[in-house]
Scaffold this motif. Structure first.
Motif, PDB file in Angstrom:
ATOM      1  N   GLU A  52       3.399  -3.852 -14.306  1.00  0.00           N
ATOM      2  CA  GLU A  52       4.356  -4.698 -13.729  1.00  0.00           C
ATOM      3  C   GLU A  52       5.041  -4.353 -12.430  1.00  0.00           C
ATOM      4  N   SER A  54       4.086  -2.086 -10.511  1.00  0.00           N
ATOM      5  CA  SER A  54       3.149  -1.877  -9.395  1.00  0.00           C
ATOM      6  C   SER A  54       2.726  -3.056  -8.846  1.00  0.00           C
ATOM      7  N   ALA A  55       2.394  -4.184  -9.626  1.00  0.00           N
ATOM      8  CA  ALA A  55       2.163  -5.440  -9.064  1.00  0.00           C
ATOM      9  C   ALA A  55       3.181  -6.104  -8.316  1.00  0.00           C
ATOM     10  N   ALA A  56       4.538  -5.982  -8.982  1.00  0.00           N
ATOM     11  CA  ALA A  56       5.774  -6.577  -8.039  1.00  0.00           C
ATOM     12  C   ALA A  56       5.735  -5.919  -6.652  1.00  0.00           C
ATOM     13  N   THR A  57       5.573  -4.555  -6.696  1.00  0.00           N
ATOM     14  CA  THR A  57       5.487  -3.712  -5.368  1.00  0.00           C
ATOM     15  C   THR A  57       4.439  -4.310  -4.583  1.00  0.00           C
ATOM     16  N   ARG A  58       3.278  -4.443  -4.953  1.00  0.00           N
ATOM     17  CA  ARG A  58       2.181  -5.122  -4.072  1.00  0.00           C
ATOM     18  C   ARG A  58       2.581  -6.384  -3.624  1.00  0.00           C
ATOM     19  N   ASN A  59       2.993  -7.296  -4.473  1.00  0.00           N
ATOM     20  CA  ASN A  59       3.088  -8.527  -4.033  1.00  0.00           C
ATOM     21  C   ASN A  59       4.582  -8.699  -2.943  1.00  0.00           C
ATOM     22  N   ASN A  60       5.517  -7.765  -2.887  1.00  0.00           N
ATOM     23  CA  ASN A  60       6.677  -7.881  -2.070  1.00  0.00           C
ATOM     24  C   ASN A  60       6.391  -7.228  -0.771  1.00  0.00           C
ATOM     25  N   ARG A  61       5.134  -6.735  -0.411  1.00  0.00           N
ATOM     26  CA  ARG A  61       4.765  -6.076   0.732  1.00  0.00           C
ATOM     27  C   ARG A  61       4.481  -7.271   1.852  1.00  0.00           C
TER      28      ARG A  61
END
Length: 62
Positions: A52, A54-61
């Motif tokens: 979760e 990791s997914a949040a970090t990817r979505n905030n880029r």
């Protein structure tokens, strides 16, 4: 007829989680079958938390 499940997590990732959660010595001496159900549950819970994050970090880029 026995089927062997394919693991979702890599062996190295499982070992890393076991080290982080403090039961890697049990895995080394007894194998994965030697860990408590509670430890296995905590391992899955931690893997989900990391996914979760990791997914949040990817979505905030941008």
């Amino acid at each position: 007829m026995s089927r062997r499940r394919r693991s979702i997590m890599s062996e190295s990732f499982k070992n890393e989680l076991a080290q982080d959660l403090g039961f890697y010595d049990t895995v080394k001496t007894e194998g994965w079958g030697g860990i408590r159900a509670k430890d296995a549950g905590n391992m899955v819970k931690r893997a989900i938390q990391l996914a979760e994050q990791s997914a949040a970090t990817r979505n905030n880029r941008p």
